[in-house]
Each structure stands twice: as C-alpha cells, then as structure tokens.
Design an enzyme around this catalytic site. Structure first.
Site, PDB file in Angstrom:
ATOM      1  N   TYR A 165       4.558  -5.442  -6.249  1.00  0.00           N
ATOM      2  CA  TYR A 165       3.301  -4.695  -6.190  1.00  0.00           C
ATOM      3  C   TYR A 165       3.443  -3.226  -6.564  1.00  0.00           C
ATOM      4  O   TYR A 165       2.442  -2.507  -6.636  1.00  0.00           O
ATOM      5  CB  TYR A 165       2.720  -4.779  -4.762  1.00  0.00           C
ATOM      6  N   LYS A 219      12.864 -16.787  -2.160  1.00  0.00           N
ATOM      7  CA  LYS A 219      13.230 -17.691  -3.263  1.00  0.00           C
ATOM      8  C   LYS A 219      14.612 -17.256  -3.732  1.00  0.00           C
ATOM      9  O   LYS A 219      14.804 -16.894  -4.893  1.00  0.00           O
ATOM     10  CB  LYS A 219      12.159 -17.546  -4.367  1.00  0.00           C
ATOM     11  N   ASP A 248       8.475 -22.262  -2.343  1.00  0.00           N
ATOM     12  CA  ASP A 248       7.834 -23.505  -2.811  1.00  0.00           C
ATOM     13  C   ASP A 248       7.846 -24.559  -1.698  1.00  0.00           C
ATOM     14  O   ASP A 248       6.835 -25.207  -1.424  1.00  0.00           O
ATOM     15  CB  ASP A 248       8.455 -24.024  -4.128  1.00  0.00           C
ATOM     16  N   ASP A 278       1.121 -12.588   0.100  1.00  0.00           N
ATOM     17  CA  ASP A 278      -0.270 -12.631  -0.366  1.00  0.00           C
ATOM     18  C   ASP A 278      -0.711 -14.074  -0.572  1.00  0.00           C
ATOM     19  O   ASP A 278      -1.766 -14.499  -0.084  1.00  0.00           O
ATOM     20  CB  ASP A 278      -0.383 -11.853  -1.691  1.00  0.00           C
ATOM     21  N   ASP A 301      -3.392 -16.799   1.947  1.00  0.00           N
ATOM     22  CA  ASP A 301      -4.641 -17.477   1.551  1.00  0.00           C
ATOM     23  C   ASP A 301      -4.536 -18.964   1.901  1.00  0.00           C
ATOM     24  O   ASP A 301      -5.500 -19.581   2.369  1.00  0.00           O
ATOM     25  CB  ASP A 301      -4.917 -17.305   0.048  1.00  0.00           C
TER      26      ASP A 301
HETATM   27  C1  LIG Z   1      -6.787  -7.323  -3.884  1.00  0.00           C
HETATM   28  C2  LIG Z   1      -5.302  -7.434  -3.769  1.00  0.00           C
HETATM   29  C3  LIG Z   1      -4.638  -6.141  -4.172  1.00  0.00           C
HETATM   30  C4  LIG Z   1      -4.853  -7.845  -2.357  1.00  0.00           C
HETATM   31  C5  LIG Z   1      -3.365  -8.147  -2.338  1.00  0.00           C
HETATM   32  O1  LIG Z   1      -2.855  -8.803  -3.251  1.00  0.00           O
HETATM   33  O2  LIG Z   1      -2.717  -7.698  -1.399  1.00  0.00           O
HETATM   34  C6  LIG Z   1      -5.556  -9.055  -1.748  1.00  0.00           C
HETATM   35  O3  LIG Z   1      -5.332 -10.213  -2.475  1.00  0.00           O
HETATM   36  C7  LIG Z   1      -5.117  -9.222  -0.312  1.00  0.00           C
HETATM   37  O4  LIG Z   1      -4.596 -10.286   0.014  1.00  0.00           O
HETATM   38  O5  LIG Z   1      -5.334  -8.286   0.473  1.00  0.00           O
HETATM   39 MG   LIG Z   2      -4.737 -11.851  -1.249  1.00  0.00          MG
END
Ligand SMILES: CC(C)[C@H](C(=O)O)[C@@H](O)C(=O)O
Ligand SMILES: [Mg+2]
Ligand SMILES: NC(=O)c1ccc[n+]([C@@H]2O[C@H](COP(=O)([O-])OP(=O)(O)OC[C@H]3O[C@@H](n4cnc5c(N)ncnc54)[C@H](O)[C@@H]3O)[C@@H](O)[C@H]2O)c1
Length: 350
Positions: free
Chosen positions: A141, A192, A225, A249, A253
C-alpha cells in the site's frame, strides 16, 4: 482512561458514507450523553465529491487540524468504479491512505462475529468470533512503484511491498497482546512465505520471536490461499489473525461476507502509541450502487463507533452499543428497514 469531553472529528465522505455516519452519530450522541460526557463534533468535507468541487484531496492544514481531535469517525470515500471524472485511486491513496499513514494507524482492527439471528451463507458456520489485526501502514500500500514505457506494449509496472522489522514487530506484538486477552489465546499468521520469501520470512521470524513474550498464546501459520479455504469451511478455528495490509484487506471482506454481510463489519485504524488520533470506519466503501436510497445498513458504522469508544476508554458505553446491536440483529428476521430506521432502533435500545 476517559475524559468528560470527546473532541470528535467526523468525515462522512461519499455515497452511503454520510447516510451511515448520521446513524452512528445518533447512537453515539445518545450513549455518550447517558454517560455524562460531552461530544464536540467537527465535520470535515473530504472525499471524491469534494475533490470534484475543489480539487482538494487532504490539504496539510486539514490533516494538522485533525491531529488535534481525540478520534475520527469516518464514513466511506470513493467514486463508482466506472466514474471516469475521478482518476482511479486518487481519493483512496491521497486522502484515506494519507490519513492512515500520516496518523500512524498501524493496527487495522477488524472484528468478525456471527451474531445470533444473523444468516451466514455458510451452511454450517459454527461459532465465528475472531479478530483480524491487519497491518495498516506498510505492505504493497505504500505506493512504492511505477511504470516504465507506460501505455506501450512493453510497459512494465511495479508495486513493491514494503515491510520493516519495526512495522511488522509492532503489529505482531499488538496481535499477541490481543490474543493473550481472549479466552482461546490463539494467533494465526496469514501470509504467503512460500512465494513472498523476503517479506514472508520477516513476518514468520517476527512471530516466532514475539511469541516468546506470550507463553500462554499458541500460534500457527496459514498461507493466504489456504486461509481463504478455512475462512469458508471452518471459520470457527480462527481467534486472532495477524496479516499484512493487502491480505488483510481481502480477507476481511470475506470475513464480513460469512458473518452476515459487509453492512455489519466494523473497523478501527488505531495508533496504539496514541501519538495521533485513531480513526474508526466501516469496512465497506461508499457503495455508489445504493447511495442516497436509505438502503445501506448502518450497523457497521455504529459498531465502529463502539470501537471508537472502547479505544477512548469508555468500555461500558461501547458494550451498551454492542448489546443494542446484538438485540437489533437478533430481531431482524430478514425484515427490510431503511438506514435511519435501523439507526433509530439501535439508538432507542442503547
Ligand atoms: C479504499 C481502500 C483504500 C481500502 C483499503 O484497501 O484499505 C478499503 O478497501 C478498506 O478495506 O478499508
Ligand atoms: Mg477493503
Ligand atoms: N474505507 C473506505 O472508504 C472504502 C472501503 C472500500 C471501498 N471504498 C471505495 O468505495 C467505492 C465503492 O467500492 P466497492 O463497490 O468496491 O465496495 P463497497 O463496499 O462500496 O460495495 C460493495 C458492495 O457491498 C454493498 N454494500 C456496501 N456497504 C453496504 C452497507 N452498509 N449496506 C448494504 N450494502 C452495502 C454495496 O452496495 C456493493 O454492492 C470505491 O471508490 C472504493 O475505492 C472505500
């Protein structure tokens, strides 16, 4: 540690950001008032829409002003992926990541819990209750890269992941501390290192070294993975996951998806040294597809406000918010309610 006034910065942002932030504030104001604490708010207009209007991402003067606050409540920023008026990444990099990096938010804390009454897409989810401690200031990042011969058939693009011993050690130690305070006392490093040998071995060696300080915490390792497999087949195995910025990240999700959806997933961008304010935000983005329609679930933003209170030392208030959320989600039964109706119900229950 708690004071009688919270000096709060609020960055509602874009899309559903302002909608969910309004509900988080509704709940925060109520619970804080009940504790006899004054909530002073300063709202900042930042994000993709603000950039379109002014060309500003995050001016240094605004960043300095934010430094004077106790904490930041953040909604979401960013344009629709197909919006060609805004160069991809400009808001994310120059505003959101600039905040996380400048304020040294090295612990990106993302809890995942499957609350009673919440449906999971997994047929047999088990007791899901883990936290991801995602590194927040390094990894791929950092913007360390570039392109050569851009736009030609011979273009070469690089995006180098930066991992420092200092950066890895401090987040790994934080994850061990958190694991040590949880009943199961288990830490899983996700990386990884079979391919990313330089960064991966640094992370692995660091975990082995810091583990010596926490003899009661057991630790194991999964490649990213394989971790995605177990996240779906056996998520109850996880207690504390520590991982780098990008893996964290992606996996958070997925963690949100298995615990009732992105509308419930909260996060904190935390500066554990308290040299700058920490920032609390839902894991989700600005959701342009549902923005302005009162369709967004504000629960993630509300739970992020609870993490904010916890960080500032108002544990009882934080627990009241979580209890109100637990009661609310238990009673949902698939009922569709507007963003503000959910916020009203949780605010009424705290
Ligand atoms: C929008 C992006 C920079 C951010 C990240 O990747 O950290 C988002 O996906 C999150 O998870 O907060
Ligand atoms: Mg995110
Ligand atoms: N922290 C942040 O500010 C942040 C985080 C992620 C993405 N983004 C940005 O947001 C924009 C949109 O990104 P995206 O579409 O990849 O991800 P997103 O999280 O905004 O949306 C993904 C899907 O989840 C749904 N969703 C998100 N939040 C919801 C909620 N509270 N209730 C119900 N449904 C919800 C959306 O409608 C969409 O279908 C992009 O510009 C991206 O860069 C910002």
């Amino acid at each position: 540690m708690s004071a009688s006034t919270i000096n709060l910065a609020v960055i509602p942002g874009d899309g559903i950001g302002p909608e969910v932030t309004a509900e988080a504030l509704k709940v925060l104001e109520k619970v804080v008032a009940a504790e006899g604490v004054t909530l002073e708010q300063t709202h900042y207009k930042l994000g993709a829409q603000h950039w379109l209007e002014t060309g500003e991402t995050l001016p240094d003067a605004v960043l300095e002003d934010l430094r004077t606050r106790d904490a930041i409540l953040f909604g979401a920023v960013g344009a629709a992926p197909g919006d060609t008026r805004i160069p991809s990444g400009i808001i994310e990099r120059e505003m959101l990541l600039k905040l996380r990096f400048s304020l040294d938010h090295y612990v990106n804390l993302r809890p995942s819990k499957l609350y009673g009454g919440v449906g999971s897409p997994l047929s047999n989810p088990g007791n899901i209750d883990f936290i991801v401690v995602r590194e927040g200031t390094e990894g791929p990042y950092v913007g360390n890269g570039g392109t050569l011969r851009g736009g030609t058939r011979h273009e070469v693009a690089t995006e180098v992941s930066l991992n420092t011993a200092h950066g890895v050690e401090r987040v790994v130690r934080d994850a061990f501390r958190r694991a040590n305070e949880r009943p199961r006392k288990k830490l899983t490093l996700v990386h990884k290192h079979n391919v990313l040998v330089y960064a991966g071995h640094l992370w692995k060696r660091t975990v082995e070294a810091v583990a010596q300080e926490f003899p009661e915490v057991s630790h194991d390792y999964l490649h990213i993975d394989a971790a995605t497999i177990f996240m779906v087949t056996d998520p109850a195995r996880f207690d504390v996951i520590v991982t780098d910025n990008l893996f964290g990240d992606i996996i958070t999700d997925l963690a949100a998806a298995i615990t009732g959806g992105i509308g419930l997933a909260a996060s904190g961008n935390i500066n554990m040294d308290r040299t700058a304010p920490s920032m609390f935000e839902p894991v989700h983005g600005s959701a342009p597809d549902i923005a302005g329609q009162q369709k967004a679930d504000p629960t993630a933003a509300i739970l992020s406000a609870a993490l904010l209170l916890e960080h500032l030392g108002y544990s009882a208030a934080a627990q009241r918010i979580e209890a109100a959320v637990v009661a609310d989600v238990e009673s949902r039964n698939g009922e569709v309610r507007s963003t503000s109706a959910i916020g009203d119900a949780i605010a009424a229950a705290v």
